[in-house]
Design an enzyme around this catalytic site. Sequence first.
Site, PDB file in Angstrom:
ATOM      1  N   GLY A 133      -2.029   2.571  -3.828  1.00  0.00           N
ATOM      2  CA  GLY A 133      -1.725   1.167  -3.966  1.00  0.00           C
ATOM      3  C   GLY A 133      -1.795   0.437  -2.646  1.00  0.00           C
ATOM      4  O   GLY A 133      -2.482   0.858  -1.710  1.00  0.00           O
ATOM      5  N   ILE A 134      -1.033  -0.650  -2.547  1.00  0.00           N
ATOM      6  CA  ILE A 134      -1.060  -1.526  -1.392  1.00  0.00           C
ATOM      7  C   ILE A 134       0.114  -1.217  -0.471  1.00  0.00           C
ATOM      8  O   ILE A 134       1.205  -0.931  -0.940  1.00  0.00           O
ATOM      9  CB  ILE A 134      -0.987  -3.003  -1.844  1.00  0.00           C
ATOM     10  CG1 ILE A 134      -2.207  -3.365  -2.681  1.00  0.00           C
ATOM     11  CG2 ILE A 134      -0.853  -3.952  -0.675  1.00  0.00           C
ATOM     12  CD1 ILE A 134      -2.123  -4.729  -3.323  1.00  0.00           C
ATOM     13  N   GLY A 135      -0.106  -1.289   0.841  1.00  0.00           N
ATOM     14  CA  GLY A 135       1.021  -1.265   1.763  1.00  0.00           C
ATOM     15  C   GLY A 135       0.967  -0.171   2.797  1.00  0.00           C
ATOM     16  O   GLY A 135      -0.010   0.568   2.921  1.00  0.00           O
ATOM     17  N   ILE A 165       2.901   2.553   3.103  1.00  0.00           N
ATOM     18  CA  ILE A 165       3.063   3.947   2.674  1.00  0.00           C
ATOM     19  C   ILE A 165       1.720   4.599   2.364  1.00  0.00           C
ATOM     20  O   ILE A 165       1.445   5.716   2.834  1.00  0.00           O
ATOM     21  CB  ILE A 165       4.044   4.055   1.488  1.00  0.00           C
ATOM     22  CG1 ILE A 165       5.469   3.793   1.986  1.00  0.00           C
ATOM     23  CG2 ILE A 165       3.963   5.437   0.840  1.00  0.00           C
ATOM     24  CD1 ILE A 165       6.531   3.830   0.903  1.00  0.00           C
ATOM     25  N   GLU A 224      -8.011   1.459  -7.761  1.00  0.00           N
ATOM     26  CA  GLU A 224      -8.174   0.032  -8.049  1.00  0.00           C
ATOM     27  C   GLU A 224      -8.415  -0.750  -6.773  1.00  0.00           C
ATOM     28  O   GLU A 224      -9.029  -1.812  -6.792  1.00  0.00           O
ATOM     29  CB  GLU A 224      -6.959  -0.514  -8.787  1.00  0.00           C
ATOM     30  CG  GLU A 224      -5.669  -0.485  -7.979  1.00  0.00           C
ATOM     31  CD  GLU A 224      -4.454  -0.775  -8.825  1.00  0.00           C
ATOM     32  OE1 GLU A 224      -4.490  -0.480 -10.040  1.00  0.00           O
ATOM     33  OE2 GLU A 224      -3.463  -1.279  -8.274  1.00  0.00           O
ATOM     34  N   GLY A 252      -1.755  -1.807 -11.789  1.00  0.00           N
ATOM     35  CA  GLY A 252      -2.445  -0.633 -12.309  1.00  0.00           C
ATOM     36  C   GLY A 252      -1.629   0.632 -12.261  1.00  0.00           C
ATOM     37  O   GLY A 252      -2.168   1.725 -12.486  1.00  0.00           O
TER      38      GLY A 252
END
Length: 434
Positions: free
Chosen positions: A213-215, A217, A236, A334
């Site tokens: 995902g985003i970020g 981490i 995604e 997602g």
Amino acid sequence: MLTSFKIVSAEEAVKVIKTDDRVHIHAIGCAPQKLIAAMCERGRRREFKNVRIQHLHTEGPAPYTAPEFEGIFCMESFFAGANVRKDTQAGYADYIPGFLQDTQRLIREGICRPNVALIQVSRPDKHGYVSLGCSVDATLAAVETADTVIATINENMPRSMGDALIPMSMIDIFTEDNAPLIEGHFAQPSPEEAQIGKYVAELIEDGATLQMGIGSIPNAVLSQLGNHKNLGVHTEMFADGVLNLVRKGVINGMNKKIDKGKIVSTFVMGSKEVYDFLDDNPGVAMMDVGYTNNEFIIAKNPKVTAINSALQIDLTGQVCADSLGTKFYSGVGGQVDFIRGASLSEGGKPIIAMQSVTNKGVSKIAPVLTSGAGVVTTRAHVQWIVTEYGAVNLYGKTLQDRAKALISIAHPDHREELDRAAFERFGSHYHFVC
């Protein structure tokens, strides 16, 4: 100058927008800011009303959600990003819950079909094609179904491959704006995030296919993978964190069963460096979100390792990732698409990775979810949970065993309170070892 087709001003282009229209705006850094500004100027002059605006996450200004436009624009986002979050929480903008893979379906089936699509594309190639660049997602569906498609041609938009390439004949009105694309920059991982990255990296096997995902981490995880071999990407989104691993040959996609050797994504958010990486790169396939986020397609690759995050998790494993109580913070996105896809993949691992506490010291592992919070990933879907205090697998565990496992990776300052809450919930048997 472009001479083979007519370029009009942004002000001229948005004259097609009328009362009660639905307008789809290109996502991420592709949001065409000159068209948005021209549309909002028409709104200030009260030239229309009740225009519905829809988009996924966008970067940059989103002035149409401001209180001054109440009754003029009705914002209906599929994801409440930072630029629309405050106004969404205040009620000046709204949110459509849904799995990311279904956003294109909502458009194609007519439920959220736009009258006008505002997009930003690369310069035309010699074959008469332009590229949607950093964002295909549900925008391709909007281009296919809108009554009028307005495209801003930008020489800074990367010419990405896959579903991103569309013929100019699909576009009705052209404008031009060569402003640099809005970049997404992520903070360096904190010590806690770096530790989470190490724990997650230990779960990733050679030959795995990654979704992140985003970020910070995900970037912390990627920074720990330099000694891995033959990793693939079906995701995604991706950002700068993958670049070093591609250059080192760690990410090569050789173990993928579909789209072998290719990075598959539906949008990209990062610096100019990652946009340049995307440009004319046959090793990256930018695909419709109905493809990237389809769990049955995801599952065709082996060892899919899906890395997502959460705002809160209760002691049974229910994951809230879209709201803080009743206040919407982001969206379903997602997460469920990839949690499910990874769980169906041979050797796959769905992972939720998060810090144990908020920046105010509140435990993210809670006895129960905050009142009004939504369950994004259910307790039946959840498997691996990782914090800076370790990694536990909840799959196949009873409710009481889940509580014990989650408490073991909670912040030490909160473990006694959580243990007491578990005892009150489950009774005296909770402290017995079966």
